[in-house]
Design a protein around this motif. Structure first.
Motif, PDB file in Angstrom:
ATOM      1  N   THR B   4      31.780 -17.828  46.998  1.00 35.59           N
ATOM      2  CA  THR B   4      31.537 -16.497  47.532  1.00 35.59           C
ATOM      3  C   THR B   4      32.243 -15.466  46.693  1.00 35.59           C
ATOM      4  O   THR B   4      33.287 -15.748  46.109  1.00 35.59           O
ATOM      5  CB  THR B   4      32.014 -16.385  48.991  1.00 35.59           C
ATOM      6  OG1 THR B   4      33.430 -16.611  49.021  1.00 35.59           O
ATOM      7  CG2 THR B   4      31.330 -17.409  49.880  1.00 35.59           C
ATOM      8  N   THR B   5      31.679 -14.284  46.645  1.00 35.93           N
ATOM      9  CA  THR B   5      32.279 -13.158  45.936  1.00 35.93           C
ATOM     10  C   THR B   5      32.404 -12.000  46.896  1.00 35.93           C
ATOM     11  O   THR B   5      31.416 -11.582  47.517  1.00 35.93           O
ATOM     12  CB  THR B   5      31.418 -12.736  44.730  1.00 35.93           C
ATOM     13  OG1 THR B   5      31.235 -13.860  43.867  1.00 35.93           O
ATOM     14  CG2 THR B   5      32.107 -11.619  43.952  1.00 35.93           C
ATOM     15  N   GLN B   6      33.627 -11.497  47.027  1.00 32.87           N
ATOM     16  CA  GLN B   6      33.899 -10.364  47.902  1.00 32.87           C
ATOM     17  C   GLN B   6      34.683  -9.302  47.132  1.00 32.87           C
ATOM     18  O   GLN B   6      35.477  -9.640  46.253  1.00 32.87           O
ATOM     19  CB  GLN B   6      34.747 -10.797  49.098  1.00 32.87           C
ATOM     20  CG  GLN B   6      34.119 -11.829  49.998  1.00 32.87           C
ATOM     21  CD  GLN B   6      35.063 -12.214  51.136  1.00 32.87           C
ATOM     22  OE1 GLN B   6      35.652 -13.308  51.130  1.00 32.87           O
ATOM     23  NE2 GLN B   6      35.208 -11.317  52.099  1.00 32.87           N
ATOM     24  N   CYS B  22      29.370  -9.779  51.150  1.00 33.66           N
ATOM     25  CA  CYS B  22      29.727 -11.085  50.583  1.00 33.66           C
ATOM     26  C   CYS B  22      28.516 -11.630  49.840  1.00 33.66           C
ATOM     27  O   CYS B  22      27.414 -11.659  50.389  1.00 33.66           O
ATOM     28  CB  CYS B  22      30.152 -12.042  51.691  1.00 33.66           C
ATOM     29  SG  CYS B  22      30.610 -13.698  51.106  1.00 33.66           S
ATOM     30  N   ASN B  23      28.721 -12.014  48.605  1.00 36.65           N
ATOM     31  CA  ASN B  23      27.665 -12.654  47.824  1.00 36.65           C
ATOM     32  C   ASN B  23      27.873 -14.154  47.781  1.00 36.65           C
ATOM     33  O   ASN B  23      28.992 -14.623  47.533  1.00 36.65           O
ATOM     34  CB  ASN B  23      27.638 -12.092  46.400  1.00 36.65           C
ATOM     35  CG  ASN B  23      27.067 -10.710  46.355  1.00 36.65           C
ATOM     36  OD1 ASN B  23      26.105 -10.399  47.049  1.00 36.65           O
ATOM     37  ND2 ASN B  23      27.657  -9.845  45.551  1.00 36.65           N
ATOM     38  N   HIS B  24      26.802 -14.900  48.029  1.00 33.52           N
ATOM     39  CA  HIS B  24      26.857 -16.368  47.997  1.00 33.52           C
ATOM     40  C   HIS B  24      25.530 -16.864  47.446  1.00 33.52           C
ATOM     41  O   HIS B  24      24.761 -17.526  48.143  1.00 33.52           O
ATOM     42  CB  HIS B  24      27.172 -16.965  49.369  1.00 33.52           C
ATOM     43  CG  HIS B  24      26.664 -16.172  50.543  1.00 33.52           C
ATOM     44  ND1 HIS B  24      25.362 -16.211  50.955  1.00 33.52           N
ATOM     45  CD2 HIS B  24      27.316 -15.323  51.374  1.00 33.52           C
ATOM     46  CE1 HIS B  24      25.213 -15.419  52.010  1.00 33.52           C
ATOM     47  NE2 HIS B  24      26.377 -14.856  52.290  1.00 33.52           N
ATOM     48  N   TRP B  35      32.873 -16.098  58.865  1.00 34.49           N
ATOM     49  CA  TRP B  35      33.810 -15.008  58.608  1.00 34.49           C
ATOM     50  C   TRP B  35      35.062 -15.206  59.462  1.00 34.49           C
ATOM     51  O   TRP B  35      34.974 -15.470  60.664  1.00 34.49           O
ATOM     52  CB  TRP B  35      33.189 -13.646  58.926  1.00 34.49           C
ATOM     53  CG  TRP B  35      32.231 -13.170  57.887  1.00 34.49           C
ATOM     54  CD1 TRP B  35      30.892 -13.477  57.774  1.00 34.49           C
ATOM     55  CD2 TRP B  35      32.520 -12.280  56.807  1.00 34.49           C
ATOM     56  NE1 TRP B  35      30.348 -12.835  56.685  1.00 34.49           N
ATOM     57  CE2 TRP B  35      31.313 -12.098  56.071  1.00 34.49           C
ATOM     58  CE3 TRP B  35      33.669 -11.618  56.372  1.00 34.49           C
ATOM     59  CZ2 TRP B  35      31.235 -11.278  54.945  1.00 34.49           C
ATOM     60  CZ3 TRP B  35      33.594 -10.805  55.252  1.00 34.49           C
ATOM     61  CH2 TRP B  35      32.387 -10.637  54.551  1.00 34.49           C
ATOM     62  N   SER B  70      23.216 -13.314  50.198  1.00 31.65           N
ATOM     63  CA  SER B  70      24.309 -12.401  50.514  1.00 31.65           C
ATOM     64  C   SER B  70      24.311 -12.108  52.011  1.00 31.65           C
ATOM     65  O   SER B  70      23.319 -12.375  52.709  1.00 31.65           O
ATOM     66  CB  SER B  70      24.184 -11.091  49.730  1.00 31.65           C
ATOM     67  OG  SER B  70      23.038 -10.391  50.136  1.00 31.65           O
ATOM     68  N   THR B  72      26.475  -9.451  55.183  1.00 27.99           N
ATOM     69  CA  THR B  72      27.352  -8.324  55.482  1.00 27.99           C
ATOM     70  C   THR B  72      27.940  -8.499  56.867  1.00 27.99           C
ATOM     71  O   THR B  72      27.204  -8.772  57.827  1.00 27.99           O
ATOM     72  CB  THR B  72      26.588  -6.983  55.427  1.00 27.99           C
ATOM     73  OG1 THR B  72      26.034  -6.819  54.125  1.00 27.99           O
ATOM     74  CG2 THR B  72      27.513  -5.817  55.742  1.00 27.99           C
ATOM     75  N   TYR B  87      37.775 -12.909  55.244  1.00 23.69           N
ATOM     76  CA  TYR B  87      37.323 -14.010  54.407  1.00 23.69           C
ATOM     77  C   TYR B  87      35.886 -14.402  54.752  1.00 23.69           C
ATOM     78  O   TYR B  87      35.561 -14.608  55.923  1.00 23.69           O
ATOM     79  CB  TYR B  87      38.202 -15.242  54.617  1.00 23.69           C
ATOM     80  CG  TYR B  87      39.659 -15.062  54.283  1.00 23.69           C
ATOM     81  CD1 TYR B  87      40.587 -14.761  55.271  1.00 23.69           C
ATOM     82  CD2 TYR B  87      40.120 -15.221  52.980  1.00 23.69           C
ATOM     83  CE1 TYR B  87      41.930 -14.620  54.977  1.00 23.69           C
ATOM     84  CE2 TYR B  87      41.467 -15.079  52.674  1.00 23.69           C
ATOM     85  CZ  TYR B  87      42.360 -14.771  53.672  1.00 23.69           C
ATOM     86  OH  TYR B  87      43.698 -14.621  53.372  1.00 23.69           O
ATOM     87  N   CYS B  88      35.065 -14.532  53.724  1.00 26.81           N
ATOM     88  CA  CYS B  88      33.698 -15.034  53.853  1.00 26.81           C
ATOM     89  C   CYS B  88      33.691 -16.444  53.256  1.00 26.81           C
ATOM     90  O   CYS B  88      34.115 -16.638  52.114  1.00 26.81           O
ATOM     91  CB  CYS B  88      32.754 -14.108  53.089  1.00 26.81           C
ATOM     92  SG  CYS B  88      31.068 -14.713  52.896  1.00 26.81           S
ATOM     93  N   THR B 105      38.615  -9.918  51.322  1.00 25.74           N
ATOM     94  CA  THR B 105      38.616  -8.458  51.147  1.00 25.74           C
ATOM     95  C   THR B 105      39.700  -7.859  52.026  1.00 25.74           C
ATOM     96  O   THR B 105      39.714  -8.086  53.240  1.00 25.74           O
ATOM     97  CB  THR B 105      37.260  -7.846  51.558  1.00 25.74           C
ATOM     98  OG1 THR B 105      36.235  -8.299  50.702  1.00 25.74           O
ATOM     99  CG2 THR B 105      37.320  -6.318  51.521  1.00 25.74           C
TER     100      THR B 105
END
Lengths: 113, 111
Positions: B4-6, B22-24, B35, B70, B72, B87-88, B105
């Motif tokens: 994941t990218t936050q 959050c990108n996944h 989350w 992704s 939200t 956290y995602c 984040t």
């Protein structure tokens, strides 16, 4: 609200001492976990248990040991504390079939002088 | 394991909706999006999870894109007490799969 308790909340201890961090849960969860987290950093799994008499090491190597003699109790022990063990230790539990949802205690902040 | 990218940090005004992305992009078909949040010096707290449909509970809403790459997390009316690290995590639902925690984040709610 999760019923998982950690004691003590804070512990300052000298090098070489043996310590046990307590973790208890009243939810009947079969799975329990210990994480280590340095300030501002990510959580790292150090131990987990899938049930009584079952313990496994996590992804992060740790000199600590754990035991699971009762479902509700999952203590973590350091035989000889060192300054490198200074960190926050977080205990969690989850139930099989509960979609991997973990419930956490408030944590123990350990400082080894 | 899906990564994941936050964003490392975000600000939001008190009373406004906080939208945390959050990108996944490498998520697998059987992986859920979870989350959690961690208020300073406390243990993480579960917020919400979902597979492909949007989800809502008393804490937040989770919007997952149709391609599932992704999502939200929406806190509809942010308060100062929502200041935390969010956290995602994407994992299969079985509890034999360990959660893998990233940096999250840092959400700061401003008065």
């Amino acid at each position: 609200e999760a019923d998982i308790y950690q004691t003590p909340r804070y512990l300052v201890i000298g090098t070489g001492k043996k310590i046990t961090l307590e973790c208890s849960q009243t939810m009947g969860h079969d799975k329990m976990y210990w994480y280590q987290q340095d300030p501002g950093m990510e959580l790292h799994l150090i131990h987990y248990s899938y049930g009584v008499n079952s313990t496994e090491k996590g992804d992060l190597s740790s000199e600590s040991t754990v035991s699971r003699i009762r479902t509700e109790h999952f203590p973590l022990t350091l035989e000889s504390a060192r300054p490198s063990h200074t960190s926050q230790y977080l205990c969690a539990s989850s139930a099989t079939g509960d979609k991997n949802i973990q419930y956490f205690g408030a944590g123990t902040r350990l400082s080894v002088l | 394991d899906a990564k994941t990218t936050q964003p490392p940090s975000m600000d939001c005004a008190e009373g406004r909706a906080a939208n945390l992305p959050c990108n996944h992009s490498t998520i697998s078909g059987n992986e859920y999006v979870y989350w959690y949040r961690q208020i300073h010096s406390q243990g993480p707290q579960y917020i919400i999870h979902g597979l492909k449909n949007n989800e809502t509970n008393e804490m937040a809403s989770l919007i997952i894109t149709e391609d599932r790459k992704s999502s939200t997390l929406i806190l509809p009316h942010a308060t100062l007490r929502d200041t935390a690290v969010y956290y995602c995590i994407v994992r299969p639902p079985g509890s034999n799969y360990q959660l893998i925690w990233g940096a999250g984040t840092k959400l700061i709610i401003k008065p």
